[in-house]
Design a protein around this motif. Sequence first.
Motif, PDB file in Angstrom:
ATOM      1  N   ILE A 162       0.854  -1.189   0.000  1.00 13.80           N
ATOM      2  CA  ILE A 162       0.000   0.000   0.000  1.00 13.80           C
ATOM      3  C   ILE A 162       0.885   1.233   0.000  1.00 13.80           C
ATOM      4  N   SER A 204       0.713   5.482   0.276  1.00 11.47           N
ATOM      5  CA  SER A 204      -0.139   6.609   0.662  1.00 11.47           C
ATOM      6  C   SER A 204       0.503   7.925   0.256  1.00 11.47           C
ATOM      7  N   ARG A 208     -10.123   9.099   3.140  1.00 10.86           N
ATOM      8  CA  ARG A 208      -9.121   8.400   2.347  1.00 10.86           C
ATOM      9  C   ARG A 208      -9.797   7.807   1.120  1.00 10.86           C
ATOM     10  N   LYS A 209      -9.143   7.952   0.000  1.00 10.16           N
ATOM     11  CA  LYS A 209      -9.671   7.402  -1.255  1.00 10.16           C
ATOM     12  C   LYS A 209      -8.666   6.386  -1.792  1.00 10.16           C
ATOM     13  N   TYR A 210      -9.164   5.200  -2.143  1.00  9.66           N
ATOM     14  CA  TYR A 210      -8.318   4.111  -2.595  1.00  9.66           C
ATOM     15  C   TYR A 210      -8.361   3.982  -4.118  1.00  9.66           C
ATOM     16  N   THR A 253      -2.013  -0.848  -4.187  1.00 10.22           N
ATOM     17  CA  THR A 253      -3.030   0.074  -3.681  1.00 10.22           C
ATOM     18  C   THR A 253      -2.427   1.447  -3.416  1.00 10.22           C
ATOM     19  N   ILE A 297      -3.402   5.344  -1.894  1.00  8.72           N
ATOM     20  CA  ILE A 297      -4.380   6.062  -1.062  1.00  8.72           C
ATOM     21  C   ILE A 297      -4.154   7.559  -1.182  1.00  8.72           C
ATOM     22  N   ALA A 307      -4.329   5.987   7.107  1.00 10.23           N
ATOM     23  CA  ALA A 307      -3.691   5.752   5.801  1.00 10.23           C
ATOM     24  C   ALA A 307      -2.179   5.602   5.951  1.00 10.23           C
ATOM     25  N   GLU A 364      -1.447   2.148   7.474  1.00  9.47           N
ATOM     26  CA  GLU A 364      -1.647   1.052   6.518  1.00  9.47           C
ATOM     27  C   GLU A 364      -0.517   0.967   5.497  1.00  9.47           C
ATOM     28  N   ASN A 409      -6.467  -7.222  -2.136  1.00  9.00           N
ATOM     29  CA  ASN A 409      -5.583  -7.035  -3.273  1.00  9.00           C
ATOM     30  C   ASN A 409      -4.734  -8.261  -3.563  1.00  9.00           C
TER      31      ASN A 409
END
Length: 439
Positions: free
Chosen positions: A4, A6, A40-42, A53, A55, A83, A86, A176
């Motif tokens: 992930i 961010s 938060r937008k993924y 991914t 964010i 975020a 993660e 994912n």
Amino acid sequence: MSHIISIVGKTNVGKSTLFNCLTKTKDSVTNNIPFFTRDRKYGLIKINNKNFTLIDTAALSTNFLSYKEKNITYFINKQTKIAIQEAHIILFLITSYTHLDSFYKKFLKFLKKKNKTLLIIVNKIDYLINFSFNKFLNFSKTIYISALYKININQILNSIKILLSKKQKTQKDFLNNKNNNIYNTTKLCLVGNTNVGKSTLINSFLKETRLIINHHPGTTRENITIKILYKNHLFLLTDTKGINQTQNIKQHNFLFNFIKQNDVIFFIIDATLGLFEQDILLLKQILSIGKHLFLILNKCDVINNKQKTVLKNFLYTKLYQFTKFLTIHFISALYFYNFKSIFHSLDFFLYLKSKSWSNHFLTKLINLAIKKKPLLKKKHILKFLVAKQININPIIIIIFGQKQLKLLPNHYKRYLFNFLVQNLNIKNICLQIHYFHNK
């Protein structure tokens, strides 16, 4: 293996623009209004044919590291901290004209404690090239880009690729993982006026404060998509921006076009306020295209049974042509009241989604309906008919027959329609019947 990434930074440094650039979408709304992004937008970025991914986060505020009263800024900061927690890699975004104050030193110390891999990105180099952020923070490498004009974006992707190749730590994430294709996926969106409780409902589903909620209308400013696994079925839940009763035709059409891209619609209504004409219009449009609809009346903990009956009768009156498909859920998203009814309907949706009736069964059912209620006039005598299902969502059934089908009166078509709805136990989704006859 899943990683992930961010994007973090202060307001108006171009986080959402970079997010759209890396994901090759327009999912994140860009705006010059400070602190426009709140949740938060993924999204997904592809590197060497592998999905990772990404964010997009809300802007860092000056009180990000301090704990004050629990106002909306507190909850916005909390979303960004989640975020960061993660993420395996942090894209720390600044601009070429950023004023380097003490906040940056404190924030970088915060990231160091979190043991995060950091990549410094200087955006908007089209404004100013001469920049000394390296010296200030003692970093060996900084990437200079323009997200708006897509300058040096490949450098970011290459740097991410190098950083990921060095990382030995693995982390499982079913959303994912390569095995993700074992799950059936359904797109679901929540629609409703501002402040009806859409974000609260999602938070209640997740049993966590995933979306920011506030009593001020318009807290959700852009569509936020969240993944939920329910009974080995992956739901992509999208919390939409609240409907404004003063919105124009262009805004209405934009929302309706987005709705058409989803399989299931949660239409949320504030039970204390009731429905507006614009709500009724949108509901009719949703039902007309055969979308699986959940009609949810929220905040029903503050109304009595008599008021519930009035609301229910009003809905049935306004949507009389669709009443056979309507299932109304009276809930309280805040207090988890009557949540079971929503999950029961979700179970039924999963049943219908996988249900396909054979030609033999449908043909037998149609001819049973004719046998029970035959047409009396000779010119309308129906002979053996054949029925076939050609679609699931919406459910579309074609009935084949002789020339008599052309003369079939409307009242008898309604009878066959109602007979199928009752015997197939169809709820929350419209049934469409088409008739074809030999010439």
